[in-house]
Design a protein around this motif. Sequence first.
Motif, PDB file in Angstrom:
ATOM      1  N   LEU A  94       0.816  -1.212   0.000  1.00 42.50           N
ATOM      2  CA  LEU A  94       0.000   0.000   0.000  1.00 42.50           C
ATOM      3  C   LEU A  94       0.851   1.263   0.000  1.00 42.50           C
ATOM      4  N   SER A  95       1.998   1.203   0.669  1.00 48.11           N
ATOM      5  CA  SER A  95       2.848   2.392   0.754  1.00 48.11           C
ATOM      6  C   SER A  95       3.659   2.627  -0.517  1.00 48.11           C
ATOM      7  N   GLY A  96       3.697   1.632  -1.402  1.00 44.91           N
ATOM      8  CA  GLY A  96       4.495   1.750  -2.611  1.00 44.91           C
ATOM      9  C   GLY A  96       5.945   1.350  -2.409  1.00 44.91           C
ATOM     10  N   GLU A  97       6.277   0.907  -1.177  1.00 42.40           N
ATOM     11  CA  GLU A  97       7.647   0.472  -0.900  1.00 42.40           C
ATOM     12  C   GLU A  97       8.006  -0.739  -1.754  1.00 42.40           C
ATOM     13  N   PHE A  98       7.016  -1.589  -2.003  1.00 39.24           N
ATOM     14  CA  PHE A  98       7.221  -2.757  -2.857  1.00 39.24           C
ATOM     15  C   PHE A  98       6.137  -2.772  -3.919  1.00 39.24           C
ATOM     16  N   SER A 100       4.035  -4.782  -6.648  1.00 36.39           N
ATOM     17  CA  SER A 100       3.658  -6.139  -7.018  1.00 36.39           C
ATOM     18  C   SER A 100       3.789  -6.336  -8.522  1.00 36.39           C
ATOM     19  N   GLN A 101       4.123  -7.574  -8.912  1.00 38.21           N
ATOM     20  CA  GLN A 101       4.164  -7.896 -10.340  1.00 38.21           C
ATOM     21  C   GLN A 101       2.770  -7.893 -10.954  1.00 38.21           C
ATOM     22  N   PHE A 102       1.731  -7.846 -10.100  1.00 38.15           N
ATOM     23  CA  PHE A 102       0.348  -7.828 -10.586  1.00 38.15           C
ATOM     24  C   PHE A 102      -0.261  -6.426 -10.513  1.00 38.15           C
ATOM     25  N   GLU A 103       0.532  -5.462 -10.123  1.00 35.93           N
ATOM     26  CA  GLU A 103       0.022  -4.106  -9.951  1.00 35.93           C
ATOM     27  C   GLU A 103       0.278  -3.279 -11.206  1.00 35.93           C
ATOM     28  N   TYR A 104      -0.770  -2.613 -11.678  1.00 31.06           N
ATOM     29  CA  TYR A 104      -0.663  -1.810 -12.892  1.00 31.06           C
ATOM     30  C   TYR A 104      -1.110  -0.385 -12.614  1.00 31.06           C
ATOM     31  N   SER A 105      -0.505   0.554 -13.322  1.00 32.74           N
ATOM     32  CA  SER A 105      -0.917   1.947 -13.190  1.00 32.74           C
ATOM     33  C   SER A 105      -2.178   2.183 -14.017  1.00 32.74           C
ATOM     34  N   LYS A 106      -2.769   3.358 -13.844  1.00 37.12           N
ATOM     35  CA  LYS A 106      -3.977   3.692 -14.606  1.00 37.12           C
ATOM     36  C   LYS A 106      -3.704   3.672 -16.105  1.00 37.12           C
ATOM     37  N   GLN A 163      -3.669   3.017  -4.175  1.00 40.44           N
ATOM     38  CA  GLN A 163      -4.937   3.447  -4.766  1.00 40.44           C
ATOM     39  C   GLN A 163      -4.719   4.590  -5.756  1.00 40.44           C
ATOM     40  N   LYS A 164      -3.871   5.534  -5.384  1.00 41.75           N
ATOM     41  CA  LYS A 164      -3.620   6.669  -6.266  1.00 41.75           C
ATOM     42  C   LYS A 164      -2.968   6.219  -7.570  1.00 41.75           C
ATOM     43  N   LYS A 165      -2.128   5.204  -7.468  1.00 41.69           N
ATOM     44  CA  LYS A 165      -1.391   4.766  -8.646  1.00 41.69           C
ATOM     45  C   LYS A 165      -2.251   3.928  -9.579  1.00 41.69           C
ATOM     46  N   THR A 166      -3.069   3.035  -9.009  1.00 41.73           N
ATOM     47  CA  THR A 166      -3.826   2.093  -9.840  1.00 41.73           C
ATOM     48  C   THR A 166      -5.252   2.544 -10.125  1.00 41.73           C
ATOM     49  N   SER A 169     -10.621  -0.291  -7.239  1.00 41.73           N
ATOM     50  CA  SER A 169     -11.475  -0.323  -6.058  1.00 41.73           C
ATOM     51  C   SER A 169     -10.836  -1.224  -5.006  1.00 41.73           C
ATOM     52  N   HIS A 170     -11.344  -1.157  -3.793  1.00 44.19           N
ATOM     53  CA  HIS A 170     -10.827  -1.984  -2.694  1.00 44.19           C
ATOM     54  C   HIS A 170     -10.896  -3.460  -3.055  1.00 44.19           C
ATOM     55  N   GLN A 171     -12.019  -3.911  -3.597  1.00 49.87           N
ATOM     56  CA  GLN A 171     -12.194  -5.325  -3.945  1.00 49.87           C
ATOM     57  C   GLN A 171     -11.286  -5.726  -5.110  1.00 49.87           C
ATOM     58  N   GLN A 172     -11.159  -4.853  -6.091  1.00 48.66           N
ATOM     59  CA  GLN A 172     -10.296  -5.162  -7.234  1.00 48.66           C
ATOM     60  C   GLN A 172      -8.837  -5.324  -6.802  1.00 48.66           C
ATOM     61  N   TYR A 173      -8.379  -4.436  -5.935  1.00 52.49           N
ATOM     62  CA  TYR A 173      -6.972  -4.515  -5.502  1.00 52.49           C
ATOM     63  C   TYR A 173      -6.732  -5.777  -4.675  1.00 52.49           C
ATOM     64  N   LEU A 174      -7.728  -6.153  -3.881  1.00 52.39           N
ATOM     65  CA  LEU A 174      -7.602  -7.377  -3.082  1.00 52.39           C
ATOM     66  C   LEU A 174      -7.482  -8.607  -3.974  1.00 52.39           C
TER      67      LEU A 174
END
Length: 713
Positions: A94-98, A100-106, A163-166, A169-174
Amino acid sequence: MDAYYKLDTLKKEYIQKKIYAEDNKYSRNFKKFKGEYKKIHNIYEPKLREFCKLHTIEEQRPLIVKYFCESFTFESLANRSKNLVKNGAIDRLLSGEFRSQFEYSKSDIEAAGGPAKYKLLNLFYANKHRIMPGYYGQIGFEIISKAAIYKFSHEAYKGSSAQKKTGLSHQQYLTTVIVPEIACWIIAEDQAYSHVPTRLAYLNGKLFKWGAFGIVLKDAKTVSLFKLHLDETKKGLIPELPYGLEIEQAISDYLRSIFEHTCTFLSRRIGKEIDTNKLRFCLPVPDGWTEKARNTMRNAVIRAGIISKEDPEDRLLLVSESEAIALYCETFLVEYNLKPGQNFLICDAGRFNVNVVVYRKTVDNNGKNSLMEEVAGDSVISGYTTLDPHFRNFVSDNVNLFFKNVKPLTDRELDNIVDIFTNDIKPRVCHPSNPHYDKDYIIIPLPERFDETEYDEEDKLFVADSQLHMHPELMLSEIFDPVINQVLSLIDTQLKRIDRKLDAIFLVGEFGQSTYLLHKIKDKFSTEVILICAPHRGEMAVVRGAVLMGLNPQFVKQRIIRRTYGYECSLEFDKSLDPEGLRAVDQNGEVYCNNRFRSYVLKGEIRDVDYYVDISFKCYYSKNPVLKLYAYDGNPDHLPRFTTDDATKKVTEFEIKLPNLPGKGPNDTVVIDAKLYLYQTEIKLEVEIENIKKIYTGSHKKVDNMPFIGEIR
């Protein structure tokens, strides 16, 4: 993956029928519709659980063998997921310190294409192959979600960097980031090991790729298996390095790359920078390496910036592979309950070499368990990867024999065939008595120009439909047995050297995990040795044992000396034995013979690991003296007199730096007291000059015109 898709189809059918039944809740046929989806559910649910938990299922073995631990349960998955969450896994995401390989920007999501509601799913499923079924399926998803949800609240997510980066929604990120990321971390923990190839790629003389990279630029030069250059028995068998590259530089580049990668990974994992100054490094080296090879390895570590020359000598331990394995077996194989006085043979069957050595379990003066080497080890250049050239030559020779008038297999075609053997065929080979033994022909695809040969049902090798059909008996006799027979011979030689019964054989190393090799060893030696086994995850024995050696470097108390060691000195000249060319006269008119060989430990002796010999000599206080050490591999009863003898080999030299001694002039003599240690796998020199001590380890190169060591007292 057929089983996975069948389950997916069942799941979709179940969901469709359930939705249809709920939509017709008030219909007279509701019970019928409900019964239909319940029936499918009763088929689907047990199959799903079996698929997720059963790691030996044959359809999945090629994929899951690298990823699954044998002890996996859904209970452990829940506990481990909770521990990761408690230790800050979600906080770092959440802090952006790490990232995820599954995390995408807008912008990533907008560029994914397709209907809007499928954009995110397209990105997610493009990466879903990274998570193997079992950890991540319907059940695994629910378990990890429950573990994550107590920490991943709406409040924690709202306004977070993630949240700002991607913009999810809460459910989508989970569901598309947190759950699969936790699954991947657990998979990584359970991987037996990640073997990083010893490969480097240089462009214009500079390193630009390392490890498991693919195709490189045309102008780039690749270097592989360069560590083998340190094995002097392989000289002439390994291609020269490109660009005039030195072996020390290649090893240094590789160690630096993997060290920096490891530090980055650990920093991300624990959430803070690693203080490398507080680390001790343990590198296991083959028992057969010479002192020159070990010195090169130490110098490469220094050159890589991992340690410095000024560090204490024990900050880097070069430990014997066999001793590391012995310590691993003693520490982790408690279920075999070996008692003090019992002995065991370690057969380390690795990728390129097979090493065998016998240790005896003892108790030290403090009442703690320890080990001593009982029989000097043996080795042979053989191993898991030597099966590949055997198979390559076999296929090439026989295909050429079948199709004499057809263009032979090219190197690239043979490379592809060997890849199939390495990844798909070799791991499955087992003994005919094994329940998993497949009597069907092994099929190897060939280029289309090799269509078919004449054959009958009795043939064990033939070509049909551009496929080489090979009977499994032929695979064993022609490919595996020649290599395995070398291992059996090595073990047999060790057994003949023992003057009493051997209590156990432990088979470790990558090749040591072969069930066929284990079965062959049992077939030959089970009447002589009661316990023969391949410990679980024995391919990790060297690495884990090296860590244990770092914690307890002297667990192995005694070693058998493999070479006679001595130093070069000047002794009293004997006219009847010493040549005139080695005669020297000092400033006081005393006559000496230079280049004399003086032994301090003999081949075959059993010595404590902290064994040392005291020597004392004098030199003039003019230039730093050099102590040269030599090894002799011949009969210790007939030692050479001079270091110039062809049978002696220089192993290292120490420039002894004279301290500042007020009142001493160039013509004054200085007495040097020294202790020569057989330190771990290296030689250590402890020097004392007028109560000033200094320790030397490894290679210390002298400058020009340094004097030899003077008179021995």
